[in-house]
Design a protein around this motif. Structure first.
Motif, PDB file in Angstrom:
ATOM      1  N   GLN A   1      37.381  63.684  76.346  1.00 29.66           N
ATOM      2  CA  GLN A   1      38.110  64.319  77.498  1.00 29.66           C
ATOM      3  C   GLN A   1      38.144  65.110  78.651  1.00 29.66           C
ATOM      4  N   TRP A   2      37.221  66.055  78.171  1.00 29.23           N
ATOM      5  CA  TRP A   2      36.866  67.588  78.613  1.00 29.23           C
ATOM      6  C   TRP A   2      35.778  67.036  79.544  1.00 29.23           C
ATOM      7  N   LYS A   3      35.061  66.374  79.731  1.00 29.56           N
ATOM      8  CA  LYS A   3      34.380  65.678  80.602  1.00 29.56           C
ATOM      9  C   LYS A   3      34.917  65.199  81.885  1.00 29.56           C
ATOM     10  N   ALA A   4      36.000  64.554  81.143  1.00 30.98           N
ATOM     11  CA  ALA A   4      35.893  63.232  82.123  1.00 30.98           C
ATOM     12  C   ALA A   4      37.426  64.066  83.084  1.00 30.98           C
ATOM     13  N   THR A   5      37.405  65.296  82.848  1.00 32.78           N
ATOM     14  CA  THR A   5      37.839  66.095  84.028  1.00 32.78           C
ATOM     15  C   THR A   5      37.181  67.139  84.580  1.00 32.78           C
TER      16      THR A   5
ATOM     17  N   VAL B   1      49.203  77.726  78.129  1.00 33.53           N
ATOM     18  CA  VAL B   1      48.187  77.794  78.552  1.00 33.53           C
ATOM     19  C   VAL B   1      47.196  76.324  77.782  1.00 33.53           C
ATOM     20  N   MET B   2      46.969  75.731  76.998  1.00 35.16           N
ATOM     21  CA  MET B   2      46.517  75.036  76.019  1.00 35.16           C
ATOM     22  C   MET B   2      46.770  73.702  77.180  1.00 35.16           C
ATOM     23  N   GLN B   3      48.178  73.480  77.603  1.00 36.74           N
ATOM     24  CA  GLN B   3      47.805  72.572  78.494  1.00 36.74           C
ATOM     25  C   GLN B   3      47.611  72.863  79.788  1.00 36.74           C
ATOM     26  N   LYS B   4      47.497  73.473  80.684  1.00 38.46           N
ATOM     27  CA  LYS B   4      46.799  73.896  81.594  1.00 38.46           C
ATOM     28  C   LYS B   4      45.067  74.093  81.435  1.00 38.46           C
ATOM     29  N   ILE B   5      44.671  74.134  80.093  1.00 34.91           N
ATOM     30  CA  ILE B   5      43.314  73.727  79.715  1.00 34.91           C
ATOM     31  C   ILE B   5      43.032  72.194  79.638  1.00 34.91           C
ATOM     32  N   GLY B   6      43.806  71.814  79.938  1.00 33.09           N
ATOM     33  CA  GLY B   6      43.849  70.034  79.428  1.00 33.09           C
ATOM     34  C   GLY B   6      44.446  69.930  77.555  1.00 33.09           C
ATOM     35  N   MET B   7      44.557  70.922  77.255  1.00 32.75           N
ATOM     36  CA  MET B   7      44.572  70.356  75.719  1.00 32.75           C
ATOM     37  C   MET B   7      46.411  69.278  75.247  1.00 32.75           C
ATOM     38  N   LEU B   8      45.794  68.419  74.492  1.00 31.16           N
ATOM     39  CA  LEU B   8      47.164  67.526  74.068  1.00 31.16           C
ATOM     40  C   LEU B   8      47.854  67.987  73.439  1.00 31.16           C
TER      41      LEU B   8
END
Length: 184
Positions: free
Chosen positions: A179-183, A143-150
């Motif tokens: 990072q969030w805004k870049a996606t 889930v963390m990876q799916k929502i863009g977390m590293l």
């Protein structure tokens, strides 16, 4: 504050949520990555605390329900963590979730987490959000990876767990506002 997605509503707690919360926290499958299941009293105390925090701050751990049927799915939101928690040397916001097993595998955790990240970055103007879990908890890491977390690659032994526990070693994920805004 109420957040909505296509299928879900994240809302404040009501007394009618307590029984569902108790049931979820007594489920061995749901609590397999926690030291133990919670007693009904522990669940009620936790629900009261989480409800009060949400009410006072305007953000916190929301109840997640199916938007149209109003079925209790679980809880998801932000928690304020302090340096005294022994995880980071500074205070930070953690995104966390717990869903009832009957709602696993339907994308509800990532859908609700996306709404919370949007709220954290767009409305609360938080610089970074973290998430942590036991290394053995691969579903939450997905889930963390799916929502863009590293993955920060800063694994640690959780200070509140026995060092011999299989749950002791944790990973720490992070996403910054940038990072969030870049996606988007």
């Amino acid at each position: 504050m109420i957040l909505q997605t296509n299928r879900l509503r994240l809302r404040p707690w009501t007394p009618s949520d307590f029984n569902d919360f108790i049931e979820m926290n007594r489920h061995p499958k749901v609590m397999r990555f926690f030291p133990s299941c919670l007693t009904p009293l522990q669940s009620i105390e936790s629900a009261r605390r989480l409800s009060e925090e949400l009410q006072l701050q305007g953000w916190g751990m929301w109840v997640v329900e199916k938007r149209f049927s109003k079925q209790f799915v679980g809880i998801l939101g932000l928690q304020q963590r302090s340096a005294e928690d022994g995880i980071l040397v500074k205070p930070f916001k953690e995104i966390a979730w717990r869903l009832h097993a009957r709602y696993w595998g339907q994308g509800f955790a990532s859908e609700a987490a996306e709404a919370v990240l949007e709220y954290a970055f767009e409305h609360l103007n938080i610089d970074a959000v973290y998430s942590l879990t036991a290394l053995v908890n691969l579903p939450s890491q997905r889930v963390m990876q799916k929502i863009g977390m590293l993955d920060t690659q800063a694994n640690f032994q959780h200070p509140r767990l026995d060092v011999n526990s299989t749950l002791s070693w944790h990973c720490l994920y992070k996403i910054t506002q940038q990072q969030w805004k870049a996606t988007r």
